[in-house]
Design a protein around this motif. Structure first.
Motif, PDB file in Angstrom:
ATOM      1  N   GLU A  88       0.389  -5.505   4.631  1.00 39.96           N
ATOM      2  CA  GLU A  88       1.778  -5.091   4.812  1.00 39.96           C
ATOM      3  C   GLU A  88       1.961  -4.802   6.352  1.00 39.96           C
ATOM      4  O   GLU A  88       3.214  -4.924   6.521  1.00 39.96           O
ATOM      5  N   LYS A  89       1.032  -4.205   7.059  1.00 40.55           N
ATOM      6  CA  LYS A  89       1.360  -3.872   8.443  1.00 40.55           C
ATOM      7  C   LYS A  89       1.012  -5.230   9.446  1.00 40.55           C
ATOM      8  O   LYS A  89       0.947  -4.968  10.576  1.00 40.55           O
ATOM      9  N   GLU A  90       0.967  -6.393   8.990  1.00 34.66           N
ATOM     10  CA  GLU A  90       0.642  -7.418   9.746  1.00 34.66           C
ATOM     11  C   GLU A  90      -0.613  -7.364  10.713  1.00 34.66           C
ATOM     12  O   GLU A  90      -0.419  -7.317  11.938  1.00 34.66           O
ATOM     13  N   SER A 119       0.852  -1.274   0.098  1.00 34.91           N
ATOM     14  CA  SER A 119       0.059   0.176  -0.040  1.00 34.91           C
ATOM     15  C   SER A 119       0.729   1.225  -0.026  1.00 34.91           C
ATOM     16  O   SER A 119       0.433   2.148  -0.679  1.00 34.91           O
ATOM     17  N   SER A 120       2.044   1.187   0.484  1.00 32.13           N
ATOM     18  CA  SER A 120       3.008   2.281   0.647  1.00 32.13           C
ATOM     19  C   SER A 120       3.697   2.717  -0.638  1.00 32.13           C
ATOM     20  O   SER A 120       4.072   3.702  -0.811  1.00 32.13           O
ATOM     21  N   ALA A 137      10.378   0.013  12.343  1.00 31.53           N
ATOM     22  CA  ALA A 137       9.486   0.652  11.531  1.00 31.53           C
ATOM     23  C   ALA A 137       8.990  -0.333  10.393  1.00 31.53           C
ATOM     24  O   ALA A 137       9.731  -1.142  10.009  1.00 31.53           O
ATOM     25  N   PHE A 138       7.659   0.264   9.697  1.00 32.31           N
ATOM     26  CA  PHE A 138       7.664  -0.486   8.505  1.00 32.31           C
ATOM     27  C   PHE A 138       8.046   0.522   7.320  1.00 32.31           C
ATOM     28  O   PHE A 138       7.459   1.520   7.044  1.00 32.31           O
ATOM     29  N   TYR A 139       8.929   0.016   6.583  1.00 28.21           N
ATOM     30  CA  TYR A 139       9.639   1.147   5.701  1.00 28.21           C
ATOM     31  C   TYR A 139      10.187   0.397   4.459  1.00 28.21           C
ATOM     32  O   TYR A 139      11.255  -0.311   4.700  1.00 28.21           O
ATOM     33  N   GLY A 170       9.736  -4.985   4.122  1.00 31.31           N
ATOM     34  CA  GLY A 170       9.775  -3.612   4.418  1.00 31.31           C
ATOM     35  C   GLY A 170       9.825  -3.493   6.343  1.00 31.31           C
ATOM     36  O   GLY A 170       9.775  -2.558   6.821  1.00 31.31           O
ATOM     37  N   LYS A 171       9.927  -4.838   6.749  1.00 30.52           N
ATOM     38  CA  LYS A 171      10.164  -4.440   8.487  1.00 30.52           C
ATOM     39  C   LYS A 171      11.723  -4.069   8.471  1.00 30.52           C
ATOM     40  O   LYS A 171      12.527  -4.847   8.150  1.00 30.52           O
ATOM     41  N   VAL A 172      11.962  -3.048   9.278  1.00 28.14           N
ATOM     42  CA  VAL A 172      13.234  -2.839   9.647  1.00 28.14           C
ATOM     43  C   VAL A 172      13.265  -2.665  11.130  1.00 28.14           C
ATOM     44  O   VAL A 172      12.285  -2.409  11.788  1.00 28.14           O
ATOM     45  N   ALA A 173      14.284  -2.687  11.754  1.00 32.56           N
ATOM     46  CA  ALA A 173      14.392  -2.810  13.001  1.00 32.56           C
ATOM     47  C   ALA A 173      15.741  -2.989  13.639  1.00 32.56           C
ATOM     48  O   ALA A 173      16.880  -3.577  13.313  1.00 32.56           O
ATOM     49  N   ILE A 174      15.873  -2.559  14.974  1.00 31.05           N
ATOM     50  CA  ILE A 174      17.197  -2.840  16.040  1.00 31.05           C
ATOM     51  C   ILE A 174      16.609  -3.629  17.166  1.00 31.05           C
ATOM     52  O   ILE A 174      15.382  -3.593  17.322  1.00 31.05           O
ATOM     53  N   ASN A 175      17.530  -4.191  18.008  1.00 21.93           N
ATOM     54  CA  ASN A 175      17.117  -4.945  19.134  1.00 21.93           C
ATOM     55  C   ASN A 175      17.093  -4.020  20.302  1.00 21.93           C
ATOM     56  O   ASN A 175      17.864  -2.881  20.446  1.00 21.93           O
TER      57      ASN A 175
END
Ligand code: NAD
Ligand code: ZN
Length: 360
Positions: free
Chosen positions: A232-234, A8-9, A154-156, A139-144
């Protein structure tokens, strides 16, 4: 091969094949004619082997690079902070472009940097592991956070994914198994025929032909793409991608990160979920040939003996995907058809103990 991911994005292409990295400069020129600075983010292992090649390919651009620690140790606040400092020092702006050159860890970290630096600048994924056929798409991006994996993110979506299979030749055997587990997962949750093809054709993860590799990664990406496009956003079907991950994450965490790879832990989680599916949903699935195939490929199929079932259950309850303290499992009512089921702690505990008893 070019696969388009629709979300969608954003819609974006995934190029898969040996040598696709050569097409990157033309793509950047066309899509980002006024790009200012290109920042390549990579880790030590990948940097050592391939950074100079990539710098060479991009020699017509104003490019720079930042090297982060290998694997999971890159996904920390500290490293994230250093990346942002470097971006500011190098005067990156909103017309700059980040290239995420590495496995899922580099992809998750640098994607999160891209998502948050100046409220978001474009990035392109250049995956170098088998696992990254999964992590680079969606598009899932992350740190721990010290209290939980992937908790800050974020979703990006990326602008594109260039998946050059020639980088995979240097991937160690346990990392091959890690990524291949997610390929198997994509077959199990979405495509019986693909799953059967894998079982029949893949006999040695070290001697895959380019055709085999290209085929299985392309199908894996198409499946992941189809699921992400729908959700997209689970909020729904995307959670099916967590097949094997509920117990898998608990095993990974209990064993200590780095002791067993992500996919190898997920493989045990999938075996457990298959058994649970047989028990609860009457799934018809022959465990024996599957398990012996996995063993030949070098997978462990037992829950490591030292891991306490009570602690595993406690971990599953902490998982960000558990709802109101209830543990949700992705199960199969047949291969290619997943369902979500809440499972009580007691039943889970009993099933894990039984699994440990039976599979040693
Ligand atoms: P990784 O990025 O840690 O890479 C594994 C190891 O292989 C590292 O030591 C790395 O330096 C090395 N390596 C990478 N490419 C290589 C190459 N071509 N040759 C030799 N060595 C190479 O691990 P991964 O398995 O790719 O990714 C795991 C990460 O992905 C986890 O942090 C996980 O949370 C994340 N993940 C994210 C998603 C998502 O949707 N964003 C999905 C699944 C997993
Ligand atoms: Zn996974």
């Amino acid at each position: 091969e070019e696969i388009i991911i629709h979300t969608s994005s954003k819609d974006y292409p995934v190029f898969v094949g040996s040598g696709v990295i050569e097409e990157l400069p033309a793509f950047i020129k066309e899509r980002f004619p006024s790009v200012t600075t290109i920042l390549i983010m990579t880790d030590q292992n990948v940097g050592e082997r391939y950074l100079s090649l990539l710098m060479g390919i991009l020699s017509n651009f104003n490019r720079t690079h930042f090297i982060v620690p290998n694997g999971e140790s890159a996904k920390t606040f500290e490293v994230y902070h250093k990346c942002l400092t470097y971006c500011l020092e190098q005067k990156l702006d909103r017309k700059s472009l980040i290239l995420s050159f590495g496995g899922g860890a580099v992809g998750d970290l640098s994607g999160f940097v891209a998502a948050t630096f100046m409220r978001g600048i474009p990035f392109i994924q250049l995956p170098t592991t088998i696992l990254a056929h999964d992590s680079a798409v969606g598009g899932k991006v992350a740190i721990n956070h010290p209290l939980g994996k992937n908790m800050i993110g974020a979703f990006y979506q990326p602008e594109a994914v260039f998946y050059d299979l020639s980088f995979l030749s240097t991937l160690p055997q346990n990392e091959r198994r890690s990524g291949f587990a997610e390929v198997i997962k994509h077959g199990l949750i979405h495509d019986q025929k693909f799953f059967d093809w894998l079982l029949e054709n893949i006999t040695d993860l070290h001697h895959l032909t380019t055709e085999q590799l290209g085929y299985m990664l392309e199908i894996g990406i198409r499946i992941k793409g189809a699921i992400v496009s729908e959700d997209e956003k689970e909020v729904g079907v995307r959670s099916y991608l967590n097949f094997g991950h509920t117990l898998g994450h608990a095993i990974e965490g209990e064993a200590g990160y780095g002791q067993i790879t992500h996919g190898e832990a997920v493989m045990i989680g999938m075996l457990f979920a298959l058994r649970l599916s047989k028990e609860i949903l009457d799934l018809s699935f022959n465990m024996e040939p599957f398990e012996s195939w996995l063993t030949k490929l070098g997978y462990r199929i037992e829950i490591p003996n030292e891991l306490d079932p009570n602690r595993l259950v406690a971990r599953m309850k902490q998982d960000k995907k558990s709802v109101g303290g209830e543990i949700q499992f992705v199960l199969l009512d047949r291969v290619g058809s997943p369902v979500l089921k809440k499972i009580s702690d007691d039943f889970l505990l009993q099933q894990i103990s039984a699994y440990k008893e039976e599979v040693r």
